[in-house]
Design a protein around this motif. Structure first.
Motif, short mmCIF file in Angstrom:
data_model
loop_
_atom_site.label_atom_id
_atom_site.label_comp_id
_atom_site.label_asym_id
_atom_site.label_seq_id
_atom_site.Cartn_x
_atom_site.Cartn_y
_atom_site.Cartn_z
N ALA A 179 0.81 -1.22 0.00
CA ALA A 179 0.00 0.00 0.00
C ALA A 179 0.85 1.26 0.00
N GLY A 180 1.99 1.23 0.64
CA GLY A 180 2.85 2.41 0.67
C GLY A 180 3.34 2.79 -0.71
N LEU A 181 3.76 1.80 -1.50
CA LEU A 181 4.23 2.10 -2.86
C LEU A 181 3.08 2.47 -3.79
N VAL A 182 1.90 1.92 -3.56
CA VAL A 182 0.73 2.32 -4.36
C VAL A 182 0.44 3.81 -4.15
N ALA A 183 0.46 4.24 -2.89
CA ALA A 183 0.23 5.65 -2.59
C ALA A 183 1.33 6.51 -3.20
N GLU A 184 2.57 6.03 -3.17
CA GLU A 184 3.69 6.77 -3.77
C GLU A 184 3.47 6.98 -5.26
N ALA A 185 3.00 5.96 -5.96
CA ALA A 185 2.77 6.06 -7.40
C ALA A 185 1.64 7.05 -7.71
N VAL A 186 0.57 7.00 -6.92
CA VAL A 186 -0.57 7.88 -7.16
C VAL A 186 -0.18 9.34 -6.94
N LEU A 187 0.56 9.61 -5.85
CA LEU A 187 0.98 10.98 -5.56
C LEU A 187 1.98 11.49 -6.59
N THR A 188 2.86 10.61 -7.07
CA THR A 188 3.82 11.00 -8.09
C THR A 188 3.10 11.44 -9.37
N LEU A 189 2.11 10.66 -9.77
CA LEU A 189 1.38 10.97 -11.00
C LEU A 189 0.62 12.29 -10.87
N ALA A 190 -0.15 12.43 -9.79
CA ALA A 190 -0.97 13.63 -9.62
C ALA A 190 -0.10 14.87 -9.40
N GLY A 191 0.83 14.78 -8.47
CA GLY A 191 1.66 15.94 -8.15
C GLY A 191 2.61 16.32 -9.25
N GLY A 192 3.21 15.33 -9.90
CA GLY A 192 4.17 15.61 -10.96
C GLY A 192 3.53 16.31 -12.15
N LEU A 193 2.38 15.84 -12.57
CA LEU A 193 1.71 16.47 -13.72
C LEU A 193 1.21 17.87 -13.37
N LEU A 194 0.75 18.06 -12.14
CA LEU A 194 0.29 19.39 -11.73
C LEU A 194 1.45 20.37 -11.68
N PHE A 195 2.60 19.93 -11.16
CA PHE A 195 3.77 20.80 -11.12
C PHE A 195 4.26 21.13 -12.52
N ALA A 196 4.25 20.15 -13.41
CA ALA A 196 4.70 20.36 -14.79
C ALA A 196 3.83 21.37 -15.52
N ALA A 197 2.58 21.50 -15.08
CA ALA A 197 1.67 22.44 -15.74
C ALA A 197 1.98 23.89 -15.42
N GLN A 198 2.82 24.15 -14.41
CA GLN A 198 3.14 25.53 -14.01
C GLN A 198 4.30 26.04 -14.88
N ARG A 199 4.00 26.50 -16.07
CA ARG A 199 5.04 26.89 -17.03
C ARG A 199 5.64 28.25 -16.73
N ARG A 200 4.84 29.18 -16.23
CA ARG A 200 5.32 30.56 -16.09
C ARG A 200 6.47 30.69 -15.10
#
Length: 433
Positions: A179-200
């Motif tokens: 479960a710990g690694l499952v949560a890690e993967a979910v947070l990586t996907l959501a957080g990483g894509l949201l951070f990448a969207a901040q172009r300015r």
């Protein structure tokens, strides 16, 4: 892109009022949270399926080594092509690697298969922390707020190391070993894509143009190489503490307090980081680093001899309090040692060094815990910091900020660039260093 912020004040208030800061701070916090969950999640899952701390440490170490080797290349590509172009494919590859690792571990796959998947999993770990630091450097330029930004980032990192291990441990022990690694993967996907969207807010891209001189790597700066050694020792503390605390709490039959003990250790780091950012330092960064590192090596000395849980928590707290000043000062020195065109790469070298030291310590501590008992794993943080301190003392001259530091695009034939005059403030700072 960068709008340098010139502010004579220090402190978190002026820092957080930096225009555009919150657009990358909040997504960056979410995106870096999984980093603190990855290694402990691997250790808990693999140990659960194999029964061996040595095997768990080896898989975790392979992930860390792969990250350490590939992180600087990720930083170099981010400097050249932009953070978004590197982050999105990295996030997707990392999530795929974590999923594959979970499947293989639960299927009781042989060690070689786990190691084979651990390599791309570690190599694709998103380097959000260095990217956030690079955004601060681009925004602040030579502002006095840079040390405060470094402290703020250290606090943020350590807050994730307070929350991440506790969350991963609770999920692995209370829900399912994976479960710990499952949560890690979910947070990586959501957080990483949201951070990448901040172009300015991302730093300007430094593309090579026809006729430009060859780009110089951050690794060519002597001070960066010295800092890498220091951060290897800090990584040895993180890796040794993670594995040794896990082995110790399992040995005494209280695995649930592992996350609490590690959280106390990381909490000390966070508290010290908050204090470092709030202070207006009158001592030069080089001297601060040497003093902080000496205290860190001293604090790790009694770990292996402690057998009582409350006392181990107290010693871990002291160790944590000593890490933050060393980390913060090391990251602060990057801004004065490395040109802007190679700064993300420099930050990833340091982050990668922490991961590499953590990986080596996880393997060594796991082997020592398996063969000689859980307390012996605590010798690894002591050895790592003592060796790194020796190197720091011997090569401390390279940590002085120099106006003649190699710059991106500097002559490749070794010719010296003109040395601009130092300001009175800079001269006083160098004298205090």
């Amino acid at each position: 892109m960068a709008s340098a912020v010139k502010d004579s004040r220090s402190g978190y208030g002026p820092l957080l009022r930096t225009p555009g800061a919150w657009t990358f701070l909040l997504p960056g916090f979410l995106a870096r949270q999984p980093f603190a969950m990855l290694t402990i999640g691997i250790v808990l899952l693999v140990q659960s399926t194999t029964g061996s701390y040595g095997t768990a440490g080896a898989v975790s170490a392979t992930t860390g080594v792969a990250m350490a080797l590939f992180a600087p290349q990720s930083g170099k590509l981010a400097d050249r092509f932009g953070q978004r172009a590197v982050l999105i494919p990295g996030v997707l590859a990392h999530v795929a690697g974590v999923v594959a690792l979970i499947i293989l571990a639960l299927a009781h796959a042989p060690l070689w298969a786990l190691l084979a998947v651990a390599v791309p999993t570690g190599a694709s770990t998103p380097q959000v922390g260095p990217m956030v630091r690079a955004r601060w450097a681009a925004r602040l330029g030579g502002s006095p707020l840079m040390p405060t930004a470094a402290a703020f980032e250290s606090v943020t990192d350590e807050f994730t190391f307070v929350v991440g291990p506790v969350l991963a441990t609770a999920l692995c022990t209370g829900v399912h070993p994976a479960a710990g690694l499952v949560a890690e993967a979910v947070l990586t996907l959501a957080g990483g894509l949201l951070f990448a969207a901040q172009r300015r807010s991302q730093p300007a891209v430094h593309r090579s143009q026809a006729g430009d001189r060859p780009r110089v790597s951050a690794l060519s700066v002597p001070g960066v190489r010295v800092l890498i050694v220091a951060f290897l020792g800090i990584g040895a503390v993180f890796g040794g503490m993670q594995v040794s605390l896990t082995a110790f709490t399992q040995h005494i039959g209280q695995p649930g307090i592992n996350g609490v003990l590690y959280g106390i250790f990381a909490g000390g780091n966070m508290l010290a980081g908050i204090a470092c950012g709030a202070l207006a330092w009158k001592v030069g960064p080089r001297r601060r680093l040497l003093v902080a590192y000496g205290l860190l090596a001293l604090a790790t000395t009694p770990l292996w001899a402690v057998t009582a849980v409350p006392l181990l928590g107290a010693v871990g707290l002291v160790v944590g309090l000593c890490i933050a000043p060393a980390l913060i000062t090391g990251y602060t020195l990057v801004e004065s040692l490395v040109p802007a065109a190679a700064r993300t790469e420099a930050f990833t070298w340091l982050t990668g060094a922490v991961a590499l030291g953590q990986a080596a310590a996880a393997t060594s501590s796991g082997q020592l815990a398996d063969r000689f008992g859980p307390s012996m794993g605590f010798l690894v943080p002591l050895a790592g910091t003592a060796l790194a301190l020796t190197v720091l003392l011997a090569l401390r001259a390279h940590l002085l900020p120099r106006s003649s530091t190699v710059a991106a695009g500097a002559p490749a034939d070794g010719a010296e660039a003109p040395v601009p005059a130092l300001s009175e403030d800079r001269e006083r700072e160098l004298a205090r260093a």
